[in-house]
Design a protein around this motif. Sequence first.
Motif, mmCIF file in Angstrom:
data_model
loop_
_atom_site.group_PDB
_atom_site.id
_atom_site.type_symbol
_atom_site.label_atom_id
_atom_site.label_comp_id
_atom_site.label_asym_id
_atom_site.label_seq_id
_atom_site.Cartn_x
_atom_site.Cartn_y
_atom_site.Cartn_z
ATOM 1 N N ILE A 89 0.854 -1.191 0.000
ATOM 2 C CA ILE A 89 0.000 0.000 0.000
ATOM 3 C C ILE A 89 0.891 1.242 0.000
ATOM 4 O O ILE A 89 1.724 1.412 0.899
ATOM 5 C CB ILE A 89 -0.936 0.020 1.222
ATOM 6 N N ARG A 90 0.718 2.091 -1.009
ATOM 7 C CA ARG A 90 1.545 3.289 -1.144
ATOM 8 C C ARG A 90 0.675 4.536 -1.190
ATOM 9 O O ARG A 90 -0.476 4.487 -1.635
ATOM 10 C CB ARG A 90 2.393 3.202 -2.414
ATOM 11 N N PRO A 91 1.195 5.671 -0.706
ATOM 12 C CA PRO A 91 0.410 6.913 -0.737
ATOM 13 C C PRO A 91 0.122 7.362 -2.159
ATOM 14 O O PRO A 91 0.960 7.213 -3.046
ATOM 15 C CB PRO A 91 1.299 7.913 0.010
ATOM 16 N N GLN A 92 -1.062 7.938 -2.360
ATOM 17 C CA GLN A 92 -1.431 8.457 -3.668
ATOM 18 C C GLN A 92 -1.780 9.939 -3.561
ATOM 19 O O GLN A 92 -1.021 10.786 -3.967
ATOM 20 C CB GLN A 92 -2.602 7.645 -4.239
ATOM 21 N N MET A 93 -2.925 10.273 -2.981
ATOM 22 C CA MET A 93 -3.241 11.675 -2.700
ATOM 23 C C MET A 93 -2.552 12.146 -1.415
ATOM 24 O O MET A 93 -2.364 13.339 -1.204
ATOM 25 C CB MET A 93 -4.758 11.859 -2.567
ATOM 26 N N VAL A 94 -2.187 11.200 -0.568
ATOM 27 C CA VAL A 94 -1.545 11.523 0.707
ATOM 28 C C VAL A 94 -0.056 11.797 0.495
ATOM 29 O O VAL A 94 0.617 11.064 -0.237
ATOM 30 C CB VAL A 94 -1.743 10.375 1.711
ATOM 31 N N ASP A 95 0.438 12.828 1.141
ATOM 32 C CA ASP A 95 1.872 13.140 1.089
ATOM 33 C C ASP A 95 2.627 12.397 2.194
ATOM 34 O O ASP A 95 3.664 11.782 1.960
ATOM 35 C CB ASP A 95 2.078 14.651 1.234
ATOM 36 N N ARG A 96 2.098 12.455 3.411
ATOM 37 C CA ARG A 96 2.762 11.740 4.518
ATOM 38 C C ARG A 96 1.714 11.253 5.524
ATOM 39 O O ARG A 96 0.638 11.831 5.675
ATOM 40 C CB ARG A 96 3.794 12.622 5.209
ATOM 41 N N THR A 97 2.088 10.157 6.192
ATOM 42 C CA THR A 97 1.238 9.529 7.201
ATOM 43 C C THR A 97 2.024 9.400 8.496
ATOM 44 O O THR A 97 3.167 8.936 8.491
ATOM 45 C CB THR A 97 0.782 8.124 6.747
ATOM 46 N N GLU A 98 1.427 9.813 9.591
ATOM 47 C CA GLU A 98 2.048 9.659 10.913
ATOM 48 C C GLU A 98 1.151 8.748 11.754
ATOM 49 O O GLU A 98 -0.066 8.937 11.808
ATOM 50 C CB GLU A 98 2.197 11.014 11.590
ATOM 51 N N ILE A 99 1.764 7.739 12.380
ATOM 52 C CA ILE A 99 1.029 6.804 13.225
ATOM 53 C C ILE A 99 1.564 6.919 14.643
ATOM 54 O O ILE A 99 2.781 6.843 14.860
ATOM 55 C CB ILE A 99 1.179 5.353 12.709
ATOM 56 N N SER A 100 0.690 7.105 15.601
ATOM 57 C CA SER A 100 1.104 7.264 16.996
ATOM 58 C C SER A 100 1.739 5.975 17.513
ATOM 59 O O SER A 100 1.520 4.892 16.968
ATOM 60 C CB SER A 100 -0.080 7.660 17.870
ATOM 61 N N SER A 101 2.515 6.090 18.552
ATOM 62 C CA SER A 101 3.236 4.937 19.100
ATOM 63 C C SER A 101 2.305 3.842 19.592
ATOM 64 O O SER A 101 2.675 2.658 19.586
ATOM 65 C CB SER A 101 4.158 5.395 20.242
ATOM 66 N N ASP A 102 1.088 4.205 20.011
ATOM 67 C CA ASP A 102 0.138 3.190 20.486
ATOM 68 C C ASP A 102 -0.702 2.613 19.353
ATOM 69 O O ASP A 102 -1.539 1.736 19.577
ATOM 70 C CB ASP A 102 -0.768 3.750 21.584
ATOM 71 N N GLY A 103 -0.477 3.107 18.115
ATOM 72 C CA GLY A 103 -1.179 2.580 16.955
ATOM 73 C C GLY A 103 -2.629 3.005 16.851
ATOM 74 O O GLY A 103 -3.364 2.475 16.011
ATOM 75 N N LEU A 104 -3.044 3.975 17.642
ATOM 76 C CA LEU A 104 -4.459 4.368 17.666
ATOM 77 C C LEU A 104 -4.767 5.607 16.834
ATOM 78 O O LEU A 104 -5.924 5.846 16.495
ATOM 79 C CB LEU A 104 -4.913 4.608 19.107
ATOM 80 N N THR A 105 -3.750 6.411 16.519
ATOM 81 C CA THR A 105 -3.989 7.669 15.822
ATOM 82 C C THR A 105 -3.213 7.708 14.510
ATOM 83 O O THR A 105 -1.988 7.569 14.505
ATOM 84 C CB THR A 105 -3.595 8.873 16.688
ATOM 85 N N TYR A 106 -3.930 7.883 13.401
ATOM 86 C CA TYR A 106 -3.329 8.056 12.076
ATOM 87 C C TYR A 106 -3.565 9.498 11.643
ATOM 88 O O TYR A 106 -4.713 9.971 11.640
ATOM 89 C CB TYR A 106 -3.970 7.115 11.052
ATOM 90 N N THR A 107 -2.491 10.189 11.277
ATOM 91 C CA THR A 107 -2.605 11.560 10.801
ATOM 92 C C THR A 107 -2.158 11.607 9.337
ATOM 93 O O THR A 107 -1.030 11.239 9.012
ATOM 94 C CB THR A 107 -1.753 12.519 11.642
ATOM 95 N N PHE A 108 -3.062 12.055 8.464
ATOM 96 C CA PHE A 108 -2.800 12.080 7.030
ATOM 97 C C PHE A 108 -2.699 13.526 6.544
ATOM 98 O O PHE A 108 -3.582 14.343 6.836
ATOM 99 C CB PHE A 108 -3.921 11.389 6.263
ATOM 100 N N THR A 109 -1.637 13.829 5.800
ATOM 101 C CA THR A 109 -1.470 15.143 5.187
ATOM 102 C C THR A 109 -1.496 14.992 3.670
ATOM 103 O O THR A 109 -0.727 14.203 3.105
ATOM 104 C CB THR A 109 -0.144 15.789 5.608
ATOM 105 N N LEU A 110 -2.400 15.723 3.024
ATOM 106 C CA LEU A 110 -2.539 15.634 1.573
ATOM 107 C C LEU A 110 -1.370 16.308 0.872
ATOM 108 O O LEU A 110 -0.780 17.259 1.390
ATOM 109 C CB LEU A 110 -3.848 16.291 1.131
ATOM 110 N N ARG A 111 -1.030 15.827 -0.316
ATOM 111 C CA ARG A 111 0.064 16.441 -1.053
ATOM 112 C C ARG A 111 -0.393 17.749 -1.707
ATOM 113 O O ARG A 111 -1.603 17.989 -1.882
ATOM 114 C CB ARG A 111 0.641 15.481 -2.084
ATOM 115 N N ASP A 112 0.559 18.573 -2.074
ATOM 116 C CA ASP A 112 0.268 19.871 -2.683
ATOM 117 C C ASP A 112 -0.296 19.697 -4.091
ATOM 118 O O ASP A 112 -0.002 18.723 -4.785
ATOM 119 C CB ASP A 112 1.537 20.720 -2.762
ATOM 120 N N GLY A 113 -1.097 20.675 -4.505
ATOM 121 C CA GLY A 113 -1.547 20.738 -5.888
ATOM 122 C C GLY A 113 -2.774 19.928 -6.221
ATOM 123 O O GLY A 113 -3.121 19.789 -7.401
ATOM 124 N N LEU A 114 -3.462 19.370 -5.214
ATOM 125 C CA LEU A 114 -4.664 18.576 -5.486
ATOM 126 C C LEU A 114 -5.864 19.504 -5.665
ATOM 127 O O LEU A 114 -6.208 20.274 -4.759
ATOM 128 C CB LEU A 114 -4.938 17.602 -4.346
#
Length: 524
Positions: A70-95
Amino acid sequence: MNRRQLTRLLLVAFALLVNAVPARAETVLRVVMNSDLKIVDPIWSGAYVTRDHGYMIYDTLFATDANGEIRPQMVDRTEISSDGLTYTFTLRDGLTWHDGLPVTAEDCIASIQRWASRDAVGQKLMAIVASMTARDPKTFELQLKEPSGLVLPALGKPDVNVPFMMPKRIAQAPGNTQITDTMGSGPFIFRRDLWRPGQIAVYVRNPDYKPRDEPVSRLAGGKRALVDRIELLAMSDHQQAINALLAGEIDFIEAPPFDLHRLLERDRNIQMLTLSPVGSQNVFRINHLHKPFDNPGIRQALWYAFNQEDFLKAVVGDPAKYKVCKALFICGTTYASEKGTTGRLDSNFDKARALLKEAGYDGTPVVLLQSSDLFWQTNLAPVAKRLMEQAGFKVDMQAMDWQSIVIRAAKKIPPEAGGWNAYLVSPSAMGLVNPVSNIILNSSCEKALSGWPCDPEMEKLRDQFARETDPTKLKEIADAAQLRAFEWTPYVHLGEWRLISAARKNVTGFISAGPTVFWNVEKK
């Protein structure tokens, strides 16, 4: 020479220069898909032509690459918390959407919610999602109730139903209501004003689309629109479509019948293409609500009445293009297994008849629906009828076009009142590779697909699979789900095969993606 004469001379010179440079001709790709585009909402409909329409005009947050990653497409970066409960998605520029407005985090949240209301994987995901919140216009947060390995595979799901992103104003429509607004952000724009169901659907290149700056890999990577216009032409007559391809009047046929392949292979201007890495699986769909298949003992007899080879020969013929595979979760993939397969799918009619007698089968006719217009399905029902009758079933086979089967299969009325007991279908195998993505295995009663299998034990296993992160334990759960399927029989799988497409040789860049996609395709 005065100023007016000089200006006139310069204008004439400029006009001559412009006319000396030939204008670039519009590149038009003319294709015939497996069926006509009648529905444009890929969340509401599971039709493959509608799914592929979605891939042209929409984009996805994540995508599956050639290695199954699974690779990012519209997403620029993904951050996952140490406890695995929180996913933070940042969209890439220009969408941007096709109307020029920016794609926002709120658009994505609304799109995920609408997709999840219709999709079996989405439903499992949302069962463990506590909240989704936009932190800023380009960033959103997904909070889980418990750790799970399902988040990225769900958002990068490649097959029906695909989690396509739509503007919030469109995605707020209920999932069980068809949308008509086709605004997307993908590499092509749908010309709804030119759409004539039964004749033509038109797409034009999106000049503002910004592909990822990386090589294409299956459904991931840079989606580059290299033709100006794509026309989907409706041709139900296979010979007409093949004649048009041979004459150069069209450029591509997605699904030419196997018995006509030799005609295409003899032409030096034609190339044959395998555009799915895993192919399709024949499936015998069962209605669990009515006699005789409301009885699990009678369903069990099907495993001994059927064999895969007969079905595959009837449709494909060439052994090089099909595979006998008793593994429920597709041979050659992560969760393929031979557990529980011994003795099944070998047409042991004595065993099947004994099981029918033990289960108390009283001769109730099986209303078996036969597709009359899809060549890869037309010959399946007659094979099923023959094998079932040899095992002791009574079968009432009724022929109709595929759209009529879809409409009838949605009805829960008894077979004798216009309902049904069984039909055959050939879904893409890439959606059947694990217990959660396999929508036919969904046994959640009213929330399941037509046929409405209802098995708490299977749903418990699917829930465990959705929540598990350990690869070893995931394999154990998949094996247990296969054994339960053999015991309880939500459906019967009847072999794997690959669709072969045909194209003119001056058209290049086709991707073996599963869905038929036209980014990176070039016409010389």
